[in-house]
Write a protein that holds these residues in place. Structure first.
Motif, PDB file in Angstrom:
ATOM      1  N   THR A   9       0.790  -1.232   0.000  1.00 22.09           N
ATOM      2  CA  THR A   9       0.000   0.000   0.000  1.00 22.09           C
ATOM      3  C   THR A   9       0.823   1.284   0.000  1.00 22.09           C
ATOM      4  O   THR A   9       0.243   2.360  -0.201  1.00 22.09           O
ATOM      5  CB  THR A   9      -0.949   0.041   1.218  1.00 22.09           C
ATOM      6  OG1 THR A   9      -0.184   0.202   2.416  1.00 22.09           O
ATOM      7  CG2 THR A   9      -1.782  -1.228   1.318  1.00 22.09           C
ATOM      8  N   GLN A  10       2.123   1.206   0.220  1.00 20.77           N
ATOM      9  CA  GLN A  10       2.910   2.438   0.352  1.00 20.77           C
ATOM     10  C   GLN A  10       4.175   2.491  -0.504  1.00 20.77           C
ATOM     11  O   GLN A  10       4.472   3.521  -1.100  1.00 20.77           O
ATOM     12  CB  GLN A  10       3.295   2.653   1.825  1.00 20.77           C
ATOM     13  CG  GLN A  10       2.107   2.946   2.722  1.00 20.77           C
ATOM     14  CD  GLN A  10       1.349   4.190   2.291  1.00 20.77           C
ATOM     15  OE1 GLN A  10       1.914   5.264   2.110  1.00 20.77           O
ATOM     16  NE2 GLN A  10       0.037   4.041   2.094  1.00 20.77           N
ATOM     17  N   ARG A  11       4.919   1.443  -0.562  1.00 24.65           N
ATOM     18  CA  ARG A  11       6.219   1.506  -1.254  1.00 24.65           C
ATOM     19  C   ARG A  11       6.032   1.388  -2.763  1.00 24.65           C
ATOM     20  O   ARG A  11       5.551   0.367  -3.266  1.00 24.65           O
ATOM     21  CB  ARG A  11       7.146   0.396  -0.765  1.00 24.65           C
ATOM     22  CG  ARG A  11       8.522   0.480  -1.418  1.00 24.65           C
ATOM     23  CD  ARG A  11       9.423  -0.675  -1.037  1.00 24.65           C
ATOM     24  NE  ARG A  11      10.633  -0.666  -1.847  1.00 24.65           N
ATOM     25  CZ  ARG A  11      11.421  -1.717  -2.027  1.00 24.65           C
ATOM     26  NH1 ARG A  11      11.150  -2.852  -1.424  1.00 24.65           N
ATOM     27  NH2 ARG A  11      12.494  -1.621  -2.789  1.00 24.65           N
ATOM     28  N   VAL A  12       6.419   2.421  -3.480  1.00 26.87           N
ATOM     29  CA  VAL A  12       6.359   2.389  -4.938  1.00 26.87           C
ATOM     30  C   VAL A  12       7.551   1.601  -5.452  1.00 26.87           C
ATOM     31  O   VAL A  12       8.699   1.989  -5.278  1.00 26.87           O
ATOM     32  CB  VAL A  12       6.349   3.811  -5.528  1.00 26.87           C
ATOM     33  CG1 VAL A  12       6.450   3.760  -7.046  1.00 26.87           C
ATOM     34  CG2 VAL A  12       5.092   4.549  -5.104  1.00 26.87           C
ATOM     35  N   ARG A  13       7.257   0.482  -6.088  1.00 34.96           N
ATOM     36  CA  ARG A  13       8.311  -0.390  -6.608  1.00 34.96           C
ATOM     37  C   ARG A  13       8.536  -0.187  -8.104  1.00 34.96           C
ATOM     38  O   ARG A  13       9.562  -0.604  -8.635  1.00 34.96           O
ATOM     39  CB  ARG A  13       7.958  -1.855  -6.358  1.00 34.96           C
ATOM     40  CG  ARG A  13       7.714  -2.209  -4.905  1.00 34.96           C
ATOM     41  CD  ARG A  13       7.472  -3.690  -4.742  1.00 34.96           C
ATOM     42  NE  ARG A  13       8.658  -4.462  -5.032  1.00 34.96           N
ATOM     43  CZ  ARG A  13       9.509  -4.912  -4.108  1.00 34.96           C
ATOM     44  NH1 ARG A  13       9.298  -4.641  -2.836  1.00 34.96           N
ATOM     45  NH2 ARG A  13      10.559  -5.625  -4.459  1.00 34.96           N
ATOM     46  N   MET A  14       7.565   0.415  -8.782  1.00 35.68           N
ATOM     47  CA  MET A  14       7.678   0.597 -10.218  1.00 35.68           C
ATOM     48  C   MET A  14       7.063   1.940 -10.580  1.00 35.68           C
ATOM     49  O   MET A  14       5.907   2.191 -10.312  1.00 35.68           O
ATOM     50  CB  MET A  14       6.956  -0.558 -10.938  1.00 35.68           C
ATOM     51  CG  MET A  14       7.228  -0.616 -12.443  1.00 35.68           C
ATOM     52  SD  MET A  14       6.246   0.551 -13.417  1.00 35.68           S
ATOM     53  CE  MET A  14       4.611  -0.143 -13.215  1.00 35.68           C
TER      54      MET A  14
END
Length: 393
Positions: free
Chosen positions: A298-303
């Motif tokens: 829900t929080q960490r933008v991986r792409m």
């Protein structure tokens, strides 16, 4: 005559560290007036809106259909698959860095053995338009046979091209493989039942009363309208004929499709189901997920590769984060959410998101699939912005 069930709470308590502001009735009225316009002006046969605040539904209204009607959520369904995969990550049963073929050997053909679970969740797997329809999707054998035929059209990980259903069919089969259950049964057991929600994917034939068919409305924008709005002259109707675009979506009206539960788009919801699902993802009341899994989901933008309009994707493991670059409305959450808001919308204007900074979550559903993408985007922004701004100043 329209059946309507609308309610608004005048106040709401909040946990420590969250907003303790009350719901503003005047803002609720403005939201409901805007939502009702869609039916009054003939832009949709039926719509439904729900907003929840710190675990409680504070707005719930349906126009054009009886209260409690259920709608197809289309890609808002992807949150259900992602949330189930997070459970399996926590259990050590799924490794996001592993090849999807580790779990589904039939998927390893034609160079797809390098596609990872993470790439499936972030739409970078490289097979966005791989076909799978009613002739094969009814059984796990048919699905896996289709997987073996699929070919890459892009190098995995090289570009963000939205996969409407293909990637989530593979994720659904991974869920079935590691849990020993049908994918829809696994989602009910892992996600919705612990949150006190009804079954939302894979609805038995004898439980489909009150589900509204989705229908196409409007016409595609002209090339001139596209150039004025986006700076690109595209004849959308010629590129994707309206009967093809709407026909693919309305396949999910079929009772058998609803029974099977297409993982990438076949969820069936009341608006309050979506609002409460996102309350669950924000508060984790049943302790279904570890803190780490929820951060990744829900929080960490991986792409953050750009979409076809050049907007950075903001993709987590399965969802989208609003971000702090002023483009939250281009990611489907309107202009009034905090940068930490997250969600996943669906085709035709379905809205689903939650904002940890306000404690508000939103579900908006429509039975009218507007082919005029410019009008739909403006409507999405207007309704999402009003719904995200219900707290008193």
């Amino acid at each position: 005559m329209t059946d309507t069930d609308a309610s608004a709470a005048s106040s709401s308590s909040s946990p420590s560290g969250s907003s303790d502001r009350s719901i503003d009735p005047a803002k609720v009225d403005r939201l409901l007036e805007r939502v009702q316009r869609e039916v009054d002006e003939g832009l949709s046969p039926a719509v439904s809106i729900a907003v929840a605040h710190h675990g409680e539904v504070v707005v719930d209204a349906t126009y054009g259909a009886p209260a409690g009607s259920r709608f197809l959520g289309f890609s808002a369904s992807k949150a259900l698959v992602a949330a189930a995969i997070w459970r399996m990550i926590d259990e050590g049963m799924v490794d996001i860095h592993a090849s999807a073929a580790t779990y589904i050997p039939e998927f390893a053909t034609n160079g797809k053995d390098v596609v990872t679970v993470e790439q499936l969740l972030t739409h970078t797997g490289g097979f966005p338009w791989a076909p799978l329809g009613p002739n094969r999707w009814a059984t796990t054998e048919g699905r896996r046979e289709a997987f073996s035929r699929w070919r890459l059209t892009l190098e995995p990980g090289s570009a963000y091209v939205y996969h409407p259903t293909a990637g989530h069919w593979v994720l659904g089969e991974i869920l079935a493989e590691v849990t020993g259950m049908d994918h829809a049964d696994a989602i009910e057991e892992l996600v919705t039942a612990p949150l006190g929600l009804p079954r939302l994917l894979g609805i038995p034939l004898d439980q489909q009363d009150g589900i509204l068919d989705a229908v196409g409305v409007g016409t595609p924008p002209t090339a001139d309208e596209m150039e004025e709005a986006f700076g690109i002259s595209i004849d959308v109707g010629a590129l994707i004929p309206p009967d093809v675009a709407i026909g693919a979506l309305t396949t999910l009206n079929d009772p058998d499709a609803r029974r099977i539960g297409v993982p990438g788009g076949g969820g069936v919801f009341r608006a309050q189901d979506l609002a409460l699902l996102y309350q669950g993802l924000m508060a984790n009341p049943a302790n279904q997920w570890s803190h780490e899994a929820l951060v990744e989901g829900t929080q960490r933008v991986r792409m953050n590769l750009p979409d076809i309009w050049g907007v950075p994707a903001g993709r987590t493991l399965g969802l989208v984060v609003a971000g702090d670059d002023g483009l939250s409305h281009r990611r489907g959450m309107g202009r009034m959410v905090s940068p930490r808001a997250f969600g996943h919308n669906g085709a035709g204007g379905q809205l689903a998101f939650g904002d940890p900074d306000t404690g508000l979550s939103v579900g908006y559903l429509t039975a009218g699939l507007d082919q005029h993408m410019i009008r739909q985007q403006r409507r999405d922004t207007a309704i999402a912005s009003l719904a995200a701004d219900l707290l008193a100043d």
